[in-house]
Design an enzyme around this catalytic site. Structure first.
Site, PDB file in Angstrom:
ATOM      1  N   SER A  98       1.190  -1.431   0.028  1.00 25.79           N
ATOM      2  CA  SER A  98       0.421  -0.026  -0.260  1.00 25.79           C
ATOM      3  C   SER A  98       1.101   1.412   0.069  1.00 25.79           C
ATOM      4  O   SER A  98       0.693   2.757  -1.019  1.00 25.79           O
ATOM      5  CB  SER A  98      -1.120   0.040   1.343  1.00 25.79           C
ATOM      6  OG  SER A  98      -1.448  -0.594   1.216  1.00 25.79           O
TER       7      SER A  98
ATOM      8  N   THR B 178       1.456  -9.482 -11.793  1.00 24.27           N
ATOM      9  CA  THR B 178       0.399  -9.944 -12.669  1.00 24.27           C
ATOM     10  C   THR B 178       0.973  -9.989 -13.851  1.00 24.27           C
ATOM     11  O   THR B 178       1.593  -9.250 -14.656  1.00 24.27           O
ATOM     12  CB  THR B 178      -1.077  -9.649 -12.212  1.00 24.27           C
ATOM     13  OG1 THR B 178      -1.723  -9.150 -11.886  1.00 24.27           O
ATOM     14  CG2 THR B 178      -2.156  -9.718 -13.297  1.00 24.27           C
TER      15      THR B 178
ATOM     16  N   GLY C 286      -7.471   1.363 -13.728  1.00 19.42           N
ATOM     17  CA  GLY C 286      -7.288   0.090 -13.741  1.00 19.42           C
ATOM     18  C   GLY C 286      -8.350  -0.559 -12.535  1.00 19.42           C
ATOM     19  O   GLY C 286      -8.935  -1.652 -13.285  1.00 19.42           O
ATOM     20  N   ARG C 287      -8.583   0.546 -11.906  1.00 18.30           N
ATOM     21  CA  ARG C 287     -10.214   0.136 -10.817  1.00 18.30           C
ATOM     22  C   ARG C 287     -11.383  -0.322 -11.530  1.00 18.30           C
ATOM     23  O   ARG C 287     -12.510  -0.858 -11.328  1.00 18.30           O
ATOM     24  CB  ARG C 287      -9.796   0.966  -9.638  1.00 18.30           C
ATOM     25  CG  ARG C 287      -8.561   1.092  -8.697  1.00 18.30           C
ATOM     26  CD  ARG C 287      -8.464   2.316  -8.028  1.00 18.30           C
ATOM     27  NE  ARG C 287      -7.626   1.801  -7.033  1.00 18.30           N
ATOM     28  CZ  ARG C 287      -6.225   3.084  -6.697  1.00 18.30           C
ATOM     29  NH1 ARG C 287      -6.571   3.743  -7.294  1.00 18.30           N
ATOM     30  NH2 ARG C 287      -5.299   2.695  -6.236  1.00 18.30           N
TER      31      ARG C 287
ATOM     32  N   ARG D 274     -33.590 -26.747  -6.895  1.00 17.99           N
ATOM     33  CA  ARG D 274     -33.558 -27.725  -5.819  1.00 17.99           C
ATOM     34  C   ARG D 274     -34.464 -27.822  -4.885  1.00 17.99           C
ATOM     35  O   ARG D 274     -35.195 -26.719  -4.562  1.00 17.99           O
ATOM     36  CB  ARG D 274     -32.066 -27.715  -4.605  1.00 17.99           C
ATOM     37  CG  ARG D 274     -31.932 -27.487  -4.037  1.00 17.99           C
ATOM     38  CD  ARG D 274     -31.390 -29.209  -3.660  1.00 17.99           C
ATOM     39  NE  ARG D 274     -30.598 -29.777  -2.532  1.00 17.99           N
ATOM     40  CZ  ARG D 274     -30.402 -31.184  -1.697  1.00 17.99           C
ATOM     41  NH1 ARG D 274     -30.557 -31.557  -3.141  1.00 17.99           N
ATOM     42  NH2 ARG D 274     -29.606 -31.478  -0.768  1.00 17.99           N
TER      43      ARG D 274
ATOM     44  N   GLY E 224     -25.616 -25.137  -0.504  1.00 20.09           N
ATOM     45  CA  GLY E 224     -25.822 -25.645   0.643  1.00 20.09           C
ATOM     46  C   GLY E 224     -23.538 -26.814   0.249  1.00 20.09           C
ATOM     47  O   GLY E 224     -22.932 -25.886   0.072  1.00 20.09           O
TER      48      GLY E 224
ATOM     49  N   GLU F  20      -4.958  -3.452  -6.664  1.00 18.22           N
ATOM     50  CA  GLU F  20      -4.843  -2.296  -7.393  1.00 18.22           C
ATOM     51  C   GLU F  20      -5.293  -0.860  -6.467  1.00 18.22           C
ATOM     52  O   GLU F  20      -6.141  -0.492  -6.653  1.00 18.22           O
ATOM     53  CB  GLU F  20      -5.536  -2.192  -8.304  1.00 18.22           C
ATOM     54  CG  GLU F  20      -4.830  -3.357  -9.894  1.00 18.22           C
ATOM     55  CD  GLU F  20      -5.507  -2.809 -11.173  1.00 18.22           C
ATOM     56  OE1 GLU F  20      -5.907  -1.748 -11.321  1.00 18.22           O
ATOM     57  OE2 GLU F  20      -5.272  -3.690 -12.260  1.00 18.22           O
TER      58      GLU F  20
ATOM     59  N   THR G 128      -6.144  -1.750  -1.627  1.00 17.03           N
ATOM     60  CA  THR G 128      -7.475  -2.461  -1.169  1.00 17.03           C
ATOM     61  C   THR G 128      -8.231  -1.816  -0.917  1.00 17.03           C
ATOM     62  O   THR G 128      -8.246  -0.630  -0.904  1.00 17.03           O
ATOM     63  CB  THR G 128      -6.021  -2.569   0.855  1.00 17.03           C
ATOM     64  OG1 THR G 128      -5.970  -1.279   0.764  1.00 17.03           O
ATOM     65  CG2 THR G 128      -4.738  -3.656   0.082  1.00 17.03           C
TER      66      THR G 128
HETATM   67  C1  LIG Z   1      -2.963 -11.632  -7.302  1.00 18.73           C
HETATM   68  C2  LIG Z   1      -2.003 -10.505  -6.838  1.00 18.73           C
HETATM   69  C3  LIG Z   1      -1.522  -9.911  -7.989  1.00 18.73           C
HETATM   70  C4  LIG Z   1      -1.390  -8.230  -8.089  1.00 18.73           C
HETATM   71  N1  LIG Z   1      -1.311  -8.029  -9.223  1.00 18.73           N
HETATM   72  C5  LIG Z   1      -0.224  -6.733  -8.966  1.00 18.73           C
HETATM   73  C6  LIG Z   1       0.709  -6.287 -10.498  1.00 18.73           C
HETATM   74  O1  LIG Z   1       0.229  -6.680 -11.363  1.00 18.73           O
HETATM   75  N2  LIG Z   1       1.165  -5.131 -10.134  1.00 18.73           N
HETATM   76  C7  LIG Z   1       1.339  -4.628  -8.889  1.00 18.73           C
HETATM   77  O2  LIG Z   1       2.386  -3.678  -8.867  1.00 18.73           O
HETATM   78  N3  LIG Z   1       0.600  -5.558  -7.360  1.00 18.73           N
HETATM   79  C8  LIG Z   1       0.238  -6.056  -7.720  1.00 18.73           C
HETATM   80  N4  LIG Z   1      -0.458  -6.425  -6.437  1.00 18.73           N
HETATM   81  C9  LIG Z   1      -0.480  -5.814  -5.333  1.00 18.73           C
HETATM   82  C10 LIG Z   1      -0.683  -5.641  -5.144  1.00 18.73           C
HETATM   83  O3  LIG Z   1      -1.567  -4.715  -5.400  1.00 18.73           O
HETATM   84  C11 LIG Z   1      -0.898  -5.263  -3.285  1.00 18.73           C
HETATM   85  O4  LIG Z   1      -0.799  -6.973  -2.908  1.00 18.73           O
HETATM   86  C12 LIG Z   1      -1.070  -4.705  -2.754  1.00 18.73           C
HETATM   87  O5  LIG Z   1      -1.424  -3.111  -3.053  1.00 18.73           O
HETATM   88  C13 LIG Z   1      -1.852  -4.739  -0.621  1.00 18.73           C
HETATM   89  O6  LIG Z   1      -0.486  -4.412  -0.630  1.00 18.73           O
HETATM   90  P1  LIG Z   1       0.188  -5.384   0.564  1.00 18.73           P
HETATM   91  O7  LIG Z   1       0.257  -7.081  -0.041  1.00 18.73           O
HETATM   92  O8  LIG Z   1       1.757  -5.259   0.612  1.00 18.73           O
HETATM   93  O9  LIG Z   1      -0.435  -5.511   1.594  1.00 18.73           O
HETATM   94  P2  LIG Z   1       0.123  -4.364   3.118  1.00 18.73           P
HETATM   95  O10 LIG Z   1       0.197  -2.888   1.928  1.00 18.73           O
HETATM   96  O11 LIG Z   1       0.971  -4.668   3.747  1.00 18.73           O
HETATM   97  O12 LIG Z   1      -1.018  -4.284   3.148  1.00 18.73           O
HETATM   98  C14 LIG Z   1      -1.833  -4.801   4.881  1.00 18.73           C
HETATM   99  C15 LIG Z   1      -2.896  -4.640   5.528  1.00 18.73           C
HETATM  100  O13 LIG Z   1      -2.524  -3.309   5.951  1.00 18.73           O
HETATM  101  C16 LIG Z   1      -3.742  -2.421   5.090  1.00 18.73           C
HETATM  102  N5  LIG Z   1      -2.688  -0.952   4.943  1.00 18.73           N
HETATM  103  C17 LIG Z   1      -1.851  -0.686   5.383  1.00 18.73           C
HETATM  104  N6  LIG Z   1      -1.641   0.550   4.997  1.00 18.73           N
HETATM  105  C18 LIG Z   1      -2.779   1.280   5.433  1.00 18.73           C
HETATM  106  C19 LIG Z   1      -3.333   2.541   5.847  1.00 18.73           C
HETATM  107  N7  LIG Z   1      -2.519   3.558   5.784  1.00 18.73           N
HETATM  108  N8  LIG Z   1      -4.454   2.616   6.701  1.00 18.73           N
HETATM  109  C20 LIG Z   1      -5.309   1.575   6.701  1.00 18.73           C
HETATM  110  N9  LIG Z   1      -4.984   0.088   6.112  1.00 18.73           N
HETATM  111  C21 LIG Z   1      -3.914  -0.204   5.420  1.00 18.73           C
HETATM  112  C22 LIG Z   1      -4.061  -2.839   3.782  1.00 18.73           C
HETATM  113  O14 LIG Z   1      -5.672  -2.019   3.507  1.00 18.73           O
HETATM  114  C23 LIG Z   1      -3.839  -4.406   4.704  1.00 18.73           C
HETATM  115  O15 LIG Z   1      -5.038  -4.823   5.016  1.00 18.73           O
HETATM  116  C24 LIG Z   1      -1.368  -8.129  -6.757  1.00 18.73           C
HETATM  117  C25 LIG Z   1      -1.118  -8.865  -5.813  1.00 18.73           C
HETATM  118  C26 LIG Z   1      -1.756  -9.938  -6.031  1.00 18.73           C
HETATM  119  C27 LIG Z   1      -1.900 -10.616  -4.346  1.00 18.73           C
END
Ligand SMILES: Cc1cc2nc3c(=O)[nH]c(=O)nc-3n(C[C@H](O)[C@H](O)[C@H](O)COP(=O)(O)OP(=O)(O)OC[C@H]3O[C@@H](n4cnc5c(N)ncnc54)[C@H](O)[C@@H]3O)c2cc1C
Length: 385
Positions: free
Chosen positions: A133, A159, A243-244, A269, A340, A364, A366
């Site tokens: 994030s 991706t 993207g979103r 069913r 079920g 893209e 959270t």
């Molecule tokens: C199947 C898949 C495909 C993907 N494809 C791409 C891609 O093509 N390109 C790319 O760049 N990335 C890609 N991603 C990465 C994806 O965008 C990230 O996983 C996502 O942005 C979250 O980052 P993180 O997993 O590091 O979680 P973190 O950022 O560590 O977050 C963990 C938790 O903390 C919360 N959090 C973090 N900061 C805050 C805040 N300031 N306030 C409140 N809550 C917060 C988050 O909402 C989450 O619930 C992909 C991920 C997956 C699983």
């Protein structure tokens, strides 16, 4: 998308729906179970019907359609295979779209025709193991060296990573500058030092080869910087806005598939001598599912229409993504409940819809990050009053 669609949009809906049913349906479970990509001949067929260049100009081999049509195409593909929908939405909206928007005429000539035809598959990568994030904290570096930059670092969760040919890669020229130090580089798989790492073994979207990428002294010509070197972060954020809309359309497609399956099952069913859909507990679930999906559809349509009219759509894209992904999760959970015990086994696709839906709340940006964007827009508006 079926609210007052124009002739072209209806044609797109019919054509993509038919392709998804006739060609992708038989693959959807196979890709999921075996965690493998689509066969090359189907990727090529998708190129022939313009799915890799939905909004790219006709002169580069694209279909030059509007964003509503784009969302329709993603929804229809994702109804059948969300993993294929993921590959298509990322390729179109976070690789091809920023190239067209921010690329120089030379970059567009060099890269767009192959991407728009599907001869090359694209991706976009910001995320790193320690930077999700908080995208401004990336550590992949770009060091100037004559007419080139030398890229070193690691990307996570890319991706199309395992199948892609060209990636837009965020790297920092100066980590101390945080967001202002980030540039976007156009990097091709063929460049020495480019390496695909582990393909992720995921809960859902298993037909997309999401992977790590490594860059070991990858020499990238200066001509491959997208936009100005100090505007990579801004480009990334604007790219994710586009993207979103695609991810929201994907969530809608998954939700629609789960809803249709549940409604059909509820009508067929019988328990206690009646179709289970006649029990209020079940029919209220279906009513709520349908209402949420229609609301999500309207939000997707609004964001897409704003973009097509050249109006600001960043907040609306965050809203449609947050709402549609939440709707997809809720609808899939309730659909599974309507089935079920049969919803819990792999003979039917409902459990796949459930697994696929979850990630739409994460990638893209959270849902928490979407609420930050929406909350900031509210404060900006009301703070001015
Ligand atoms: C199947 C898949 C495909 C993907 N494809 C791409 C891609 O093509 N390109 C790319 O760049 N990335 C890609 N991603 C990465 C994806 O965008 C990230 O996983 C996502 O942005 C979250 O980052 P993180 O997993 O590091 O979680 P973190 O950022 O560590 O977050 C963990 C938790 O903390 C919360 N959090 C973090 N900061 C805050 C805040 N300031 N306030 C409140 N809550 C917060 C988050 O909402 C989450 O619930 C992909 C991920 C997956 C699983």
């Amino acid at each position: 998308m079926d609210m007052a669609l124009d002739r072209t949009q209806l044609m797109v809906q019919r054509a993509v729906r038919a392709f998804a049913r006739e060609t992708l349906e038989e693959w959807a479970n196979v890709l999921d179970r075996e965690s493998r990509p689509l066969p090359a001949e189907i990727v090529a067929e998708m190129g022939r019907i313009n799915l890799w260049g939905i909004q790219a100009p006709v002169r580069y081999g694209g279909a030059e359609l509007d964003t509503v049509s784009y969302a329709i195409a993603i929804e229809e593909i994702s109804r059948v295979s969300a993993a294929v929908g993921l590959g298509v939405t990322v390729h179109n909206s976070v690789c091809l779209a920023p190239l067209l928007k921010f690329g120089t005429p030379d970059q567009i000539e060099r890269f767009v025709p192959d991407l728009a035809s599907g001869r090359k598959i694209g991706g976009f990568t910001v995320t790193e193991p320690q930077a999700g994030s908080d995208a401004a904290s990336i550590q992949t570096t770009a060091a100037p060296d004559g007419d080139s930059f030398i890229i070193n670092g690691q990307k996570a969760f890319v991706t199309n990573g395992g199948v892609g040919d060209l990636f837009l890669v965020a790297a920092t020229l100066d980590p101390a500058k945080k967001a202002r130090g980030i540039a976007i580089f156009i990097i091709e798989k063929s460049m020495p030092g480019f390496q695909v790492g582990k393909i992720e073994d995921m809960m859902g979207m298993r037909g997309n080869m999401v992977s790590e990428l490594f860059f070991n002294n990858v020499r990238v010509p200066k001509d491959n910087i997208l936009g100005r070197p100090d505007e990579g972060f801004r480009i990334s954020m604007q790219t994710l806005d586009i993207g979103r809309i695609g991810i929201a359309a994907q969530a809608l497609g998954i939700g629609e598939a789960a809803f249709a399956a549940a409604a059909t099952y509820a009508a067929e069913r019988t328990q206690f001598g009646k179709p289970i859909g006649t029990f209020q507990a079940v029919s209220f679930k279906l009513a709520e599912m349908k209402t949420r999906l229609d609301a999500a559809r309207l939000l997707v349509c609004r964001a897409a229409c704003l973009k097509d009219r050249g109006l600001p759509f960043s907040t609306e894209a965050a809203m449609c993504k947050a709402y549609a992904s939440d709707a997809a999760m809720r609808v899939c959970r309730e659909a599974l409940q309507v089935f079920g015990g049969y919803g819990y086994v792999k003979d039917l696709p409902v459990e796949r819809f459930f697994r696929d839906a979850k990630i739409t709340e994460i990638y893209e940006g959270t849902s928490e990050v979407m609420n930050i964007i929406i909350g900031n827009a509210i404060m900006k508006e009301f703070g001015r009053m």
